[in-house]
Motif scaffolding. Structure first.
Motif, PDB file in Angstrom:
ATOM      1  N   LEU A 129     -43.028  -5.961 -35.926  1.00  0.00           N
ATOM      2  CA  LEU A 129     -42.957  -5.363 -34.743  1.00  0.00           C
ATOM      3  C   LEU A 129     -41.894  -5.967 -33.619  1.00  0.00           C
ATOM      4  CD1 LEU A 129     -46.673  -3.972 -34.428  1.00  0.00           C
ATOM      5  CD2 LEU A 129     -44.418  -2.477 -34.276  1.00  0.00           C
ATOM      6  N   LYS A 130     -42.282  -7.497 -33.954  1.00  0.00           N
ATOM      7  CA  LYS A 130     -41.811  -8.082 -32.961  1.00  0.00           C
ATOM      8  C   LYS A 130     -40.214  -8.174 -33.385  1.00  0.00           C
ATOM      9  CE  LYS A 130     -45.672 -11.022 -31.713  1.00  0.00           C
ATOM     10  NZ  LYS A 130     -46.304 -12.645 -31.878  1.00  0.00           N
ATOM     11  N   VAL A 131     -39.743  -8.401 -34.596  1.00  0.00           N
ATOM     12  CA  VAL A 131     -38.481  -8.318 -34.982  1.00  0.00           C
ATOM     13  C   VAL A 131     -37.687  -7.212 -34.822  1.00  0.00           C
ATOM     14  CG1 VAL A 131     -37.240  -8.149 -37.278  1.00  0.00           C
ATOM     15  CG2 VAL A 131     -38.616  -9.965 -37.124  1.00  0.00           C
ATOM     16  N   LEU A 132     -38.391  -6.021 -34.889  1.00  0.00           N
ATOM     17  CA  LEU A 132     -37.924  -4.741 -34.448  1.00  0.00           C
ATOM     18  C   LEU A 132     -37.511  -4.606 -33.000  1.00  0.00           C
ATOM     19  CD1 LEU A 132     -39.817  -2.105 -36.630  1.00  0.00           C
ATOM     20  CD2 LEU A 132     -37.510  -2.257 -36.620  1.00  0.00           C
ATOM     21  N   ALA A 133     -38.273  -4.836 -32.313  1.00  0.00           N
ATOM     22  CA  ALA A 133     -38.341  -4.947 -30.942  1.00  0.00           C
ATOM     23  C   ALA A 133     -37.185  -5.917 -30.357  1.00  0.00           C
ATOM     24  CB  ALA A 133     -39.704  -5.272 -30.226  1.00  0.00           C
ATOM     25  N   LEU A 134     -37.175  -7.294 -31.029  1.00  0.00           N
ATOM     26  CA  LEU A 134     -36.036  -8.130 -30.468  1.00  0.00           C
ATOM     27  C   LEU A 134     -34.812  -7.617 -30.949  1.00  0.00           C
ATOM     28  CD1 LEU A 134     -35.612 -11.055 -29.476  1.00  0.00           C
ATOM     29  CD2 LEU A 134     -35.670 -11.768 -31.799  1.00  0.00           C
ATOM     30  N   SER A 135     -34.638  -6.822 -31.980  1.00  0.00           N
ATOM     31  CA  SER A 135     -33.410  -6.397 -32.312  1.00  0.00           C
ATOM     32  C   SER A 135     -33.012  -5.520 -31.632  1.00  0.00           C
ATOM     33  CB  SER A 135     -33.507  -6.188 -33.830  1.00  0.00           C
ATOM     34  OG  SER A 135     -33.928  -7.179 -34.645  1.00  0.00           O
ATOM     35  N   ILE A 136     -33.845  -4.330 -31.393  1.00  0.00           N
ATOM     36  CA  ILE A 136     -33.396  -3.269 -30.507  1.00  0.00           C
ATOM     37  C   ILE A 136     -33.016  -3.274 -29.125  1.00  0.00           C
ATOM     38  CG2 ILE A 136     -34.500  -0.907 -29.742  1.00  0.00           C
ATOM     39  CD1 ILE A 136     -36.085  -0.778 -32.504  1.00  0.00           C
ATOM     40  N   ASN A 137     -33.991  -4.488 -28.609  1.00  0.00           N
ATOM     41  CA  ASN A 137     -33.803  -4.576 -26.908  1.00  0.00           C
ATOM     42  C   ASN A 137     -32.556  -5.281 -26.926  1.00  0.00           C
ATOM     43  OD1 ASN A 137     -36.356  -4.081 -26.194  1.00  0.00           O
ATOM     44  ND2 ASN A 137     -37.407  -5.869 -26.678  1.00  0.00           N
ATOM     45  N   TYR A 159     -46.121   3.902 -31.777  1.00  0.00           N
ATOM     46  CA  TYR A 159     -46.818   3.643 -30.394  1.00  0.00           C
ATOM     47  C   TYR A 159     -47.133   2.099 -30.226  1.00  0.00           C
ATOM     48  CZ  TYR A 159     -46.898   8.841 -29.607  1.00  0.00           C
ATOM     49  OH  TYR A 159     -46.460  10.159 -29.564  1.00  0.00           O
ATOM     50  N   GLU A 160     -47.283   1.455 -31.319  1.00  0.00           N
ATOM     51  CA  GLU A 160     -47.249   0.016 -31.311  1.00  0.00           C
ATOM     52  C   GLU A 160     -46.009  -0.876 -30.772  1.00  0.00           C
ATOM     53  OE1 GLU A 160     -50.030  -1.813 -34.268  1.00  0.00           O
ATOM     54  OE2 GLU A 160     -49.830   0.060 -35.200  1.00  0.00           O
ATOM     55  N   LEU A 161     -45.019  -0.050 -31.337  1.00  0.00           N
ATOM     56  CA  LEU A 161     -43.851  -0.631 -30.987  1.00  0.00           C
ATOM     57  C   LEU A 161     -43.312  -0.538 -29.540  1.00  0.00           C
ATOM     58  CD1 LEU A 161     -40.951  -1.831 -31.777  1.00  0.00           C
ATOM     59  CD2 LEU A 161     -40.118   0.300 -32.292  1.00  0.00           C
ATOM     60  N   VAL A 162     -43.675   0.651 -28.848  1.00  0.00           N
ATOM     61  CA  VAL A 162     -43.233   1.105 -27.651  1.00  0.00           C
ATOM     62  C   VAL A 162     -43.334  -0.024 -26.633  1.00  0.00           C
ATOM     63  CG1 VAL A 162     -43.471   2.759 -25.769  1.00  0.00           C
ATOM     64  CG2 VAL A 162     -43.094   3.536 -28.134  1.00  0.00           C
ATOM     65  N   PRO A 163     -44.426  -0.649 -26.408  1.00  0.00           N
ATOM     66  CA  PRO A 163     -44.712  -1.409 -25.368  1.00  0.00           C
ATOM     67  C   PRO A 163     -44.023  -2.954 -25.370  1.00  0.00           C
ATOM     68  CG  PRO A 163     -46.519  -1.411 -26.759  1.00  0.00           C
ATOM     69  CD  PRO A 163     -45.800  -0.242 -27.275  1.00  0.00           C
ATOM     70  N   LEU A 164     -43.347  -3.162 -26.596  1.00  0.00           N
ATOM     71  CA  LEU A 164     -42.603  -4.219 -26.920  1.00  0.00           C
ATOM     72  C   LEU A 164     -41.156  -4.058 -26.562  1.00  0.00           C
ATOM     73  CD1 LEU A 164     -44.204  -5.463 -30.320  1.00  0.00           C
ATOM     74  CD2 LEU A 164     -44.910  -6.114 -27.994  1.00  0.00           C
ATOM     75  N   LEU A 165     -40.734  -2.707 -26.190  1.00  0.00           N
ATOM     76  CA  LEU A 165     -39.499  -2.459 -25.660  1.00  0.00           C
ATOM     77  C   LEU A 165     -39.134  -2.591 -24.229  1.00  0.00           C
ATOM     78  CD1 LEU A 165     -39.069   0.544 -28.003  1.00  0.00           C
ATOM     79  CD2 LEU A 165     -38.354  -1.829 -28.687  1.00  0.00           C
ATOM     80  N   LYS A 166     -37.874  -3.128 -24.112  1.00  0.00           N
ATOM     81  CA  LYS A 166     -37.681  -3.294 -22.818  1.00  0.00           C
ATOM     82  C   LYS A 166     -37.265  -1.808 -21.972  1.00  0.00           C
ATOM     83  CE  LYS A 166     -36.010  -8.019 -23.310  1.00  0.00           C
ATOM     84  NZ  LYS A 166     -34.630  -9.120 -23.010  1.00  0.00           N
ATOM     85  N   ASP A 167     -37.422  -1.980 -20.758  1.00  0.00           N
ATOM     86  CA  ASP A 167     -37.162  -0.597 -19.919  1.00  0.00           C
ATOM     87  C   ASP A 167     -35.838  -0.194 -20.126  1.00  0.00           C
ATOM     88  OD1 ASP A 167     -39.846  -1.350 -18.820  1.00  0.00           O
ATOM     89  OD2 ASP A 167     -39.050  -2.009 -17.014  1.00  0.00           O
ATOM     90  N   HIS A 168     -34.630  -0.710 -20.424  1.00  0.00           N
ATOM     91  CA  HIS A 168     -33.417  -0.290 -20.945  1.00  0.00           C
ATOM     92  C   HIS A 168     -33.483   0.842 -21.943  1.00  0.00           C
ATOM     93  CE1 HIS A 168     -32.629  -3.528 -23.162  1.00  0.00           C
ATOM     94  NE2 HIS A 168     -31.772  -2.817 -23.708  1.00  0.00           N
TER      95      HIS A 168
END
Length: 380
Positions: free
Chosen positions: A95-103, A119-128
Motif C-alpha cells: 500500500l505504501k509503495v503504491l501510494a508513494l509511486s502514484i503520489n 479504500y485502504e489505498l485512498v487515504p494514503l494518496l495526496k489531494d492532487h
C-alpha cells in the motif's frame, strides 16, 4: 515449510518491485476484485477499454473463481495480481509503495470498484490525485457502507441510476455525511457494445425462456426452478440456463437445458437470438448486463423490481414486466407464471414488447454515450 514460506516471501518482494517499475509509465490505475465471469466484470472491461491500453494499469485484488474474462482484461490493460501478495505481511508495504509511486504523478486517476484494498489505498494518496469509485449494487451493509470513511477523499463517485443515488442520499443523511458531497456522484449507465452491429434474430415456434447468472444466494435461482417446474407438462415451453450450475443436481427437471458457463459473447448471443423472455428473480441487483444484452435481441425481460431495473423496463412503456420484490416468494413465482402465460397466449403483445426493448437499448445504452461520459469523468 520454512523454505516454502521464504520462497513465497521472495516472490512477493519481487512483485512489489514489479509494481514500482510498471507504475512509471502509467497514469490511470484501476482496482477491481476479479476477472472471472460476471456482469460487473464485463462492465469493468468496458471501462478499461475506453482508454488507451498503454496508460492503464489494472490491479486484481482478490482470487477469481475462474479465468473466464482474464484474456479480455489483458487486452485492455496491463494486469498485476495482488490477491496473494496482500494476504502476506507485505500488504502494508505494498500500500505504501503504491501510494508513494502514484503520489509522484501530476495527473493520475485512481479508480476502484468492489475492492476493499482500493479504500485502504485512498487515504494514503495526496489531494492532487483524483480518486473515483463505482458502486454497482446497493446492499446497505456492504462496500458502500465501508466506503463512507473515505467519502471526503473521493473526487467522484459513479452509480448506475437514480435508485442508487437515492440510496446514497439516505445513507449519507443517516450517517451524518455532508449532504453536499452528493454533488460528487455521477450517473453513468452501462453500455451494450453490440447494438450497432447487424443483429440476426431467429425466434422459433417453441417458446424459450432464459436465465443467465451465477448460483449465488441473491439471484434466488430456486425461484426460477419453481417457475420452470410449473410448465413441466407444456411441451411448447423450453427453459435454458447459462451459468456455472451443477446440472446433475437438477437432472430431475426435464424441461430445463443447462448449457454451463459461456465465455464467448458470440455464443451467448446465439441463445439470446432464439429466446423470447429472460427472467431475473433476484432479491438484489444493480443493473444486470444480461438484461441489456438480451434486449438487443428483442428478448423481453421479466424481473423483480430491484436496483436500477425499474429505470430500464416497465409495463407502461411495454419494455418488460416488473414483479414486486416485497411479495412472499410463492406469490413472486405465481406472478411470473401468470405473466409468462399472458405472453405465450398473446404473440402480438410479445412482439410489441420485443420491438420496444430494442429501441430502448439503442437510444439509452449506446457505446458512444458510455465512452464519452467516462472520458469526461477522468478529466475531472
Amino acid at each position: 515449510m520454512k523454505i516454502a514460506k521464504k520462497l513465497k516471501r521472495n516472490i512477493a518482494i519481487l512483485n512489489v518491485f514489479k509494481i514500482l517499475y510498471t507504475i512509471k509509465s502509467k497514469d490511470k490505475f484501476f482496482f477491481f476484485p476479479y476477472y472471472h465471469i460476471g456482469g460487473a466484470e464485463r462492465v469493468h472491461i468496458d471501462i478499461l477499454s475506453v482508454f488507451p491500453k498503454k496508460g492503464n494499469l489494472c490491479f486484481i485484488t482478490n482470487s477469481s473463481k475462474n479465468s473466464g474474462l482474464k484474456k479480455q482484461f489483458k487486452s485492455s490493460s496491463q494486469l498485476i495480481y495482488l490477491g496473494k501478495l496482500i494476504k502476506t505481511p507485505l500488504k502494508k508495504v505494498t500500500l505504501k509503495v503504491l501510494a508513494l509511486s502514484i503520489n509522484k504523478k501530476k495527473n493520475a486517476v485512481v479508480f476502484g470498484c468492489n475492492s476493499y484494498f482500493f479504500y485502504e489505498l485512498v487515504p494514503l494518496l495526496k489531494d492532487h490525485i483524483s480518486t473515483i469509485d463505482l458502486i454497482h449494487a446497493f446492499a446497505d451493509d456492504g462496500i458502500e457502507v465501508h466506503s463512507l470513511s473515505q467519502v471526503n477523499k473521493l473526487t467522484k463517485r459513479v452509480v448506475l441510476g437514480k435508485k442508487t443515488f437515492s440510496d446514497f442520499e439516505n445513507l449519507y443523511s443517516k450517517s451524518g455525511i455532508d449532504i453536499n458531497l452528493l454533488d460528487r456522484i455521477k450517473i453513468i449507465r452501462n453500455k451494450v457494445s453490440s447494438i450497432n452491429k447487424n443483429i440476426t434474430i431467429q425466434k422459433n415456434s417453441r417458446f424459450t425462456i432464459l436465465f443467465v447468472g451465477r448460483d449465488s444466494e441473491e439471484k434466488r435461482f430456486h425461484l426460477f426452478l419453481e417457475i420452470a417446474n410449473s410448465f413441466k407438462n407444456n411441451q411448447n415451453v423450453a427453459f435454458i440456463v447459462i451459468g456455472g450450475f451443477n446440472k446433475k443436481k437438477y437432472s430431475y427437471l426435464k424441461n430445463i437445458e443447462f448449457v454451463g458457463e459461456i465465455y464467448d459473447n458470440s455464443k451467448i448471443n446465439q441463445f439470446y437470438a432464439k429466446s423470447h423472455l429472460i427472467l431475473i428473480t433476484s432479491r438484489r441487483e444493480g443493473l444486470p448486463m444480461v438484461i441489456l444484452e438480451a434486449m438487443v435481441y428483442g428478448v423481453v425481460p421479466l424481473s423483480t423490481d430491484v436496483g436500477e431495473i425499474p429505470e430500464v423496463i416497465s409495463k407502461a412503456s411495454k419494455t418488460g414486466i416488473l414483479i414486486s420484490n416485497e411479495l412472499p416468494e410463492s406469490e413472486i413465482v405465481a406472478a411470473f407464471n401468470k405473466t409468462i402465460l399472458e405472453f405465450i397466449e398473446n404473440p402480438n403483445y410479445l412482439n410489441e414488447f420485443s420491438q420496444n426493448v430494442q429501441k430502448v437499448v439503442s437510444s439509452e445504452y449506446s457505446e458512444g454515450t458510455f465512452n464519452k461520459k467516462y472520458q469526461e469523468l477522468f478529466l475531472i
